[in-house]
Design an enzyme around this catalytic site. Sequence first.
Site, short mmCIF file in Angstrom:
data_model
loop_
_atom_site.label_atom_id
_atom_site.label_comp_id
_atom_site.label_asym_id
_atom_site.label_seq_id
_atom_site.Cartn_x
_atom_site.Cartn_y
_atom_site.Cartn_z
N SER A 1 -14.06 5.68 -5.97
CA SER A 1 -12.86 4.92 -5.69
C SER A 1 -12.88 3.34 -5.92
O SER A 1 -14.14 3.08 -5.42
CB SER A 1 -12.44 5.05 -4.10
OG SER A 1 -11.47 4.06 -3.70
N ASP B 1 11.50 16.51 8.70
CA ASP B 1 11.04 17.28 7.89
C ASP B 1 10.49 18.65 8.60
O ASP B 1 10.73 19.69 8.11
CB ASP B 1 10.06 16.73 6.89
CG ASP B 1 8.70 16.07 7.66
OD1 ASP B 1 8.99 15.74 8.61
OD2 ASP B 1 7.90 15.52 6.73
N TYR C 1 2.10 11.53 16.68
CA TYR C 1 2.72 12.46 15.77
C TYR C 1 2.77 13.71 16.12
O TYR C 1 3.79 14.69 16.36
CB TYR C 1 2.28 12.24 14.48
CG TYR C 1 3.03 12.93 13.36
CD1 TYR C 1 4.04 12.36 12.70
CD2 TYR C 1 2.62 14.16 12.92
CE1 TYR C 1 4.54 12.79 11.88
CE2 TYR C 1 3.27 14.82 11.93
CZ TYR C 1 4.29 14.07 11.40
OH TYR C 1 5.22 14.61 10.31
N ASP D 1 6.50 13.39 2.42
CA ASP D 1 5.66 12.48 1.62
C ASP D 1 5.18 12.92 0.34
O ASP D 1 5.32 12.38 -0.82
CB ASP D 1 4.49 11.90 2.34
CG ASP D 1 4.72 11.53 3.75
OD1 ASP D 1 5.79 11.14 4.25
OD2 ASP D 1 3.87 11.45 4.46
N ALA E 1 0.04 1.45 5.47
CA ALA E 1 1.44 0.53 5.83
C ALA E 1 2.55 1.58 6.04
O ALA E 1 3.74 1.17 6.01
CB ALA E 1 1.66 -0.23 4.37
N GLY E 2 2.34 3.01 6.05
CA GLY E 2 3.26 3.86 6.26
C GLY E 2 4.04 4.30 5.12
O GLY E 2 5.20 4.65 5.12
N LEU E 3 3.28 3.94 3.88
CA LEU E 3 4.10 4.07 2.66
C LEU E 3 3.52 5.45 1.85
O LEU E 3 3.73 5.38 0.84
CB LEU E 3 4.04 2.82 1.74
CG LEU E 3 4.66 1.51 2.59
CD1 LEU E 3 4.52 0.57 1.80
CD2 LEU E 3 6.11 1.98 2.74
N SER E 4 2.47 6.18 2.54
CA SER E 4 2.33 7.34 2.10
C SER E 4 1.36 7.18 1.00
O SER E 4 1.27 7.90 -0.13
CB SER E 4 3.42 8.31 1.56
OG SER E 4 4.15 8.77 2.62
N SER F 1 -1.71 8.26 1.23
CA SER F 1 -2.43 9.55 1.11
C SER F 1 -1.85 10.61 0.32
O SER F 1 -2.43 11.41 -0.57
CB SER F 1 -2.74 10.08 2.51
OG SER F 1 -1.81 10.43 3.44
C1 GLA Z 1 5.10 10.87 8.12
C2 GLA Z 1 4.73 12.34 8.03
C3 GLA Z 1 6.06 12.91 7.23
C4 GLA Z 1 7.36 12.58 8.06
C5 GLA Z 1 7.49 11.18 8.54
C6 GLA Z 1 8.48 10.85 9.73
O1 GLA Z 1 5.26 10.03 7.18
O2 GLA Z 1 3.69 12.45 6.76
O3 GLA Z 1 5.60 14.22 6.98
O4 GLA Z 1 7.25 13.55 9.32
O5 GLA Z 1 6.09 10.89 9.32
O6 GLA Z 1 9.66 11.25 9.03
#
Ligand code: GLA
Length: 411
Positions: free
Chosen positions: A82, A51, A249, A192, A138-141, A143
């Site tokens: 919350s 992205d 990152y 995300d 968990a890396g599932l966004s 936020s």
């Molecule tokens: C995280 C970031 C995204 C993207 C992914 C990797 O989720 O928030 O913007 O860069 O990593 O694809």
Amino acid sequence: MPSSPQWLDSWAPADGAERVRTLFARSFEGAGPDGVWFAPGRVNLIGEHTDYNAGLCLPTALPHRTYVALRARQDDVVRLVSAQTPDEPWEAKLADVAPGTVRGWGAYVAGVAWALARAGHEVRGFDAVVDSCVPFGAGLSSSASLECAFAVAIDDVSGLGLAADDEGRTQLVEACRRAENEIAGAPTGGLDQSAAMRCGEGTALLLDFRPGLSAVESGQPVPFEPASGGLELLVVDTRAPHALVDGQYGARRASCERAAEILGVDNLREIVPAELDDALAKLAPSDDDGVLARRVRHVVTETERTAAFAEHVAGGRVAEVGPLMTASHASLRDDYEVSCRELDLVVDTAVRAGAVGARMTGGGFGGSAIALVPKGDVGRVVAAVDGAFAAAGLTPPAFLLAPPSAGAGNG
Ligand code: GLA
């Protein structure tokens, strides 16, 4: 082998709405909320770390959502509660919100109001509560789901009408991205927020991050119903602790920017696959350890794989995406170096146990992996992954099913 793998179920929408209505009544006196809004977590099918390189991504929305009940105020005070920390309300004045001035989870929320105001919209304060079944960390966004749930809520109570169409939604995405980058201070790329805001039920969203595209060009829905092909999209939260994520990152982003600078391009999307070898040769003199070459190779090949994946899906050939998923994972592991032992273990075990394909999803360094699994094999794959983690002495993973679900909305 453990007998009961842990499943992370999503809430029925009516339950999510009821939870925040109840919490609102408990937290704030007077009238009830003006309404209830939600936004989902996401999984990215393919197109990772592309992205912020103007590349392609192909996310779907989870049935797991963040729910918000909100009541507009006449002044510019924001008060938040919350469900996770009901006794620690968060409060700020919108006039005081600026990069570096607000902290904690409320920064994601106040940041959205700040960004909308910066974009020229009239935004007032609000009282709001939030609850979520998007797994945290968990890396599932989770936020982005928080930002987007508030974006549609603020949009609605302020009468902006941006959520009504995809063009307006891209403006809300931009406000959420700015909130995350500039107010919460996380240098993420926009995948995300686009997923949470623009995905639709039964579809994946082919996102194109080249600058200057129209809303239609930047996000095209691709019908994606794994169930109709006898498949399930299984998500495995590795529960791996992700230390140093932010720094790593940012370092990946910086390497890509440096490579683009050396190559004399605005972004790495300008390197088409046929020119990859020439580009790598051009990098060599400034790239002693070959790191920049590996990063660029991942980015260029990943966008190519994403286009191919979308074509398979659009052509009804979902079962044929396995090799693309495997190749994506290998590229993230070996060239981009953002995988970890737990993610590799899920991917290897799932494929051996019958998954059509598997790969890490999201930023990496922990978080979650996805696997496309024939319906009848889900139990076997889950048991195999659970067993492999136990045998390796790792924290038990958690599992969820991810039928492609709706983007942010109200109700
Ligand atoms: C995280 C970031 C995204 C993207 C992914 C990797 O989720 O928030 O913007 O860069 O990593 O694809």
